[in-house]
Design a protein around this motif. Structure first.
Motif, PDB file in Angstrom:
ATOM      1  N   GLN A 145      16.035  -1.368  15.393  1.00  0.00           N
ATOM      2  CA  GLN A 145      15.399  -1.631  16.677  1.00  0.00           C
ATOM      3  C   GLN A 145      14.722  -2.997  16.727  1.00  0.00           C
ATOM      4  O   GLN A 145      14.172  -3.374  17.765  1.00  0.00           O
ATOM      5  N   ALA A 146      14.747  -3.711  15.602  1.00  0.00           N
ATOM      6  CA  ALA A 146      14.169  -5.057  15.530  1.00  0.00           C
ATOM      7  C   ALA A 146      12.706  -5.079  15.978  1.00  0.00           C
ATOM      8  O   ALA A 146      12.271  -5.981  16.683  1.00  0.00           O
ATOM      9  N   CYS A 147      11.958  -4.057  15.559  1.00  0.00           N
ATOM     10  CA  CYS A 147      10.546  -4.035  15.920  1.00  0.00           C
ATOM     11  C   CYS A 147       9.715  -3.517  14.753  1.00  0.00           C
ATOM     12  O   CYS A 147      10.208  -2.830  13.862  1.00  0.00           O
ATOM     13  N   SER A 148       8.433  -3.867  14.775  1.00  0.00           N
ATOM     14  CA  SER A 148       7.476  -3.404  13.779  1.00  0.00           C
ATOM     15  C   SER A 148       6.909  -2.060  14.218  1.00  0.00           C
ATOM     16  O   SER A 148       6.846  -1.753  15.410  1.00  0.00           O
ATOM     17  N   ILE A 149       6.460  -1.264  13.256  1.00  0.00           N
ATOM     18  CA  ILE A 149       5.859   0.029  13.589  1.00  0.00           C
ATOM     19  C   ILE A 149       4.456  -0.141  14.156  1.00  0.00           C
ATOM     20  O   ILE A 149       3.877   0.816  14.678  1.00  0.00           O
ATOM     21  N   GLY A 150       3.884  -1.340  14.069  1.00  0.00           N
ATOM     22  CA  GLY A 150       2.546  -1.590  14.615  1.00  0.00           C
ATOM     23  C   GLY A 150       2.245  -3.074  14.656  1.00  0.00           C
ATOM     24  O   GLY A 150       3.021  -3.908  14.175  1.00  0.00           O
ATOM     25  N   ARG A 151       1.098  -3.400  15.236  1.00  0.00           N
ATOM     26  CA  ARG A 151       0.673  -4.811  15.292  1.00  0.00           C
ATOM     27  C   ARG A 151       0.038  -5.245  13.979  1.00  0.00           C
ATOM     28  O   ARG A 151       0.133  -6.409  13.598  1.00  0.00           O
ATOM     29  N   ARG A 152      -0.631  -4.313  13.318  1.00  0.00           N
ATOM     30  CA  ARG A 152      -1.297  -4.603  12.043  1.00  0.00           C
ATOM     31  C   ARG A 152      -0.998  -3.426  11.114  1.00  0.00           C
ATOM     32  O   ARG A 152      -1.507  -2.323  11.309  1.00  0.00           O
ATOM     33  N   VAL A 153      -0.156  -3.665  10.117  1.00  0.00           N
ATOM     34  CA  VAL A 153       0.429  -2.585   9.330  1.00  0.00           C
ATOM     35  C   VAL A 153      -0.097  -2.589   7.895  1.00  0.00           C
ATOM     36  O   VAL A 153      -0.237  -3.651   7.273  1.00  0.00           O
ATOM     37  N   VAL A 154      -0.383  -1.398   7.387  1.00  0.00           N
ATOM     38  CA  VAL A 154      -0.708  -1.202   5.974  1.00  0.00           C
ATOM     39  C   VAL A 154       0.417  -0.380   5.348  1.00  0.00           C
ATOM     40  O   VAL A 154       0.879   0.604   5.941  1.00  0.00           O
ATOM     41  N   PHE A 155       0.855  -0.785   4.166  1.00  0.00           N
ATOM     42  CA  PHE A 155       1.846  -0.009   3.416  1.00  0.00           C
ATOM     43  C   PHE A 155       1.153   0.613   2.204  1.00  0.00           C
ATOM     44  O   PHE A 155       0.466  -0.082   1.452  1.00  0.00           O
ATOM     45  N   MET A 156       1.353   1.921   2.007  1.00  0.00           N
ATOM     46  CA  MET A 156       0.622   2.653   0.974  1.00  0.00           C
ATOM     47  C   MET A 156       1.560   3.606   0.237  1.00  0.00           C
ATOM     48  O   MET A 156       2.399   4.267   0.845  1.00  0.00           O
ATOM     49  N   GLY A 157       1.403   3.680  -1.070  1.00  0.00           N
ATOM     50  CA  GLY A 157       2.225   4.555  -1.896  1.00  0.00           C
ATOM     51  C   GLY A 157       2.442   3.917  -3.249  1.00  0.00           C
ATOM     52  O   GLY A 157       1.546   3.311  -3.820  1.00  0.00           O
ATOM     53  N   THR A 158       3.662   4.025  -3.750  1.00  0.00           N
ATOM     54  CA  THR A 158       4.012   3.334  -4.990  1.00  0.00           C
ATOM     55  C   THR A 158       5.532   3.245  -5.099  1.00  0.00           C
ATOM     56  O   THR A 158       6.261   3.926  -4.380  1.00  0.00           O
ATOM     57  N   GLY A 159       5.985   2.373  -5.999  1.00  0.00           N
ATOM     58  CA  GLY A 159       7.414   2.200  -6.224  1.00  0.00           C
ATOM     59  C   GLY A 159       7.945   0.914  -5.628  1.00  0.00           C
ATOM     60  O   GLY A 159       7.298   0.294  -4.773  1.00  0.00           O
ATOM     61  N   PRO A 160       9.130   0.500  -6.049  1.00  0.00           N
ATOM     62  CA  PRO A 160       9.720  -0.757  -5.568  1.00  0.00           C
ATOM     63  C   PRO A 160       9.908  -0.817  -4.061  1.00  0.00           C
ATOM     64  O   PRO A 160       9.771  -1.881  -3.454  1.00  0.00           O
ATOM     65  N   LEU A 161      10.240   0.334  -3.432  1.00  0.00           N
ATOM     66  CA  LEU A 161      10.472   0.331  -1.993  1.00  0.00           C
ATOM     67  C   LEU A 161       9.224  -0.091  -1.221  1.00  0.00           C
ATOM     68  O   LEU A 161       9.317  -0.710  -0.156  1.00  0.00           O
TER      69      LEU A 161
END
Length: 458
Positions: A145-161
């Motif tokens: 969809q060529a869009c971001s999930i938000g204007r200000r994004v945090v990614f949380m978890g672990t692993g290469p992905l």
């Protein structure tokens, strides 16, 4: 004697290389894929008319993505390719499929399952608020969809992905506020001997982290998620987490991408009656296979991330091996030396997989710490407290028993996103080893079918 009827499920890296190998041997396989186009999740294609270059869309994997897409374009007209087709059951040596509301069944002599993987998730208080996505969903939004999930994004978890998706968002021009990793740096150091089995991949991963730092993205290691702060009406507002020092930090954001490695899509293998075993290193049940990808069920072969998460190139290698296994069982021997080279490569990749599990540990201990009000099963709205109640009051210490009494895992996703965490909660509450909890049994259909589905004869 006619050609053997070989059916492949999944047109990702494993499925494409499998089809290519069979075609080179003179066999025209049937390739069933739920996606609109080939590529799978990792190499998901952008829609027609979108013109983002490969380098921007796939980052360090651009060359591999382009090669896979071009390879499939060369064989597409020569195989029986069925896109947008859901494989929903395996029974009596038939693969049951549905497309455009029409259901049918494919007879097979050999079934090669390459269904890929989905995100492995650990719940956190507040993760039901709008704006919380899995890492895979965040990728789909960007690629399809060529869009971001938000204007200000945090990614949380672990692993290469975790780092790959964050990097892809930075490349696309999105604002990534932070990357929060639950694993600790010392674990990566201890895993280094195994990670060095694939130095080129290790180097790419290190480069991804370095690029995020250069872009000014805040990076935290060894964190413990506390809460996603938000409201039902306005969605995600911020995320709270505990540092290794014990201090609580809070970062404002309007979207969060979560994920802890991937979990193989094993439902079809289960329905095909394949045997499973408990993998202590990753704390999950995986189908049993031999070196070539043969399952315990004659005529059923498993390849790619749907059986072991080895990454895209590992999936390609496994797809070729599974194709050769099917060919050998049909009395067609490959050229001398081909199999040994592929098996050596697969062993090297499997050693790297073990290193990743050691470096980026599934945070099992978080399950015991989840507050009772935390929703575990988002489909059914089942909380950690309700799950603990059926364990305490009704003696539900086995996964399917707990499911029957609490409805955890009964929703639309059929436990894909809650089963692993639910099993950890059961084990912690019942004070038993995780392998004694067992696993949720596969049920057909593996994904919901429309009531208006019409059955046809293939």
């Amino acid at each position: 004697m006619g050609q053997p009827r070989i059916v492949i499920v999944g047109a990702g890296p494993a499925g494409v290389r499998c089809a290519q190998t069979l075609l080179a041997a003179g066999i025209r396989p049937t390739l069933v894929d739920e996606g609109r186009r080939d590529g799978g999740q990792i190499y998901r294609r952008q829609p027609e008319g979108f013109t983002r270059p490969y380098a921007k869309l796939y980052g360090s994997e651009a060359a591999r993505a382009q090669d896979l897409h071009e390879s499939f374009a060369q064989v597409r007209a020569q195989i029986d390719y069925r896109p947008q087709t859901l494989a929903w059951n395996v029974w009596d040596r038939k693969l049951h499929i549905v497309r455009d509301g029409h259901a049918s069944a494919l007879d097979y002599d050999a079934l090669i399952l390459c269904p890929g993987a989905t995100d492995r998730l650990m719940p956190v208080k507040g993760w039901q608020f709008a704006g919380t996505y899995s890492l895979g969903a965040a990728q789909i939004a960007l690629k399809s969809q060529a869009c971001s999930i938000g204007r200000r994004v945090v990614f949380m978890g672990t692993g290469p992905l975790l780092y790959l998706v964050a990097s892809q968002y930075v490349q696309a021009g999105a604002q990534v506020a932070a990357v929060l990793d639950t694993s600790v740096a010392s674990a990566r150091v201890r895993a280094l001997p195994k990670l060095l089995a694939r130095f080129d991949v290790l180097r790419k991963g290190t480069a991804l982290v370095a690029s995020l730092k250069r872009a000014g993205v805040k990076m935290f290691n060894g964190i413990e998620p506390v809460e996603i702060v938000g409201t039902p009406d306005e969605g995600v507002k911020s995320v709270r987490f505990r540092l290794a020092s014990g201090a609580i930090e809070q970062i404002d954001c309007d979207a969060i991408g979560m994920g802890y490695h991937l979990r193989p899509e094993t439902q079809l293998a289960d329905l095909a009656r394949c045997a499973f075993r408990f993998d202590a290193a990753t704390r999950q049940w995986l189908p049993q296979i031999d070196e070539l990808g043969r399952s315990s069920e004659p005529g059923v072969y498993l390849a790619g991330d749907g059986v072991r998460v080895l990454g895209a190139d590992g999936a390609e290698n496994a797809g070729r091996l599974a194709a050769y296994a099917a060919l050998i069982d049909q009395g067609r021997e490959p050229q001398a030396g081909v199999l040994e080279a592929l098996k050596r490569e697969q062993r090297r990749m499997d050693r790297f997989r073990e290193g990743l599990a050691q470096a980026f540990v599934w945070p099992a201990q978080q399950a015991a710490k989840l507050p009772d009000e935390t929703i575990v099963c988002r489909c059914e709205g089942i909380t950690a407290g309700e799950l603990r109640r059926v364990i305490r009051d009704e003696g539900a210490q086995e996964a399917n028993r707990a499911k029957a009494l609490s409805r955890v895992g009964m929703g639309r996703c059929q436990g894909r996103y809650c089963a692993h965490a639910a099993a950890e909660i059961i084990a912690a509450a019942a004070c038993i080893p995780l392998d004694q909890v067992g696993r949720l049994r596969g049920q057909a259909p593996v994904k919901p079918l429309a009531i208006a589905t019409v059955e046809e004869t293939e």
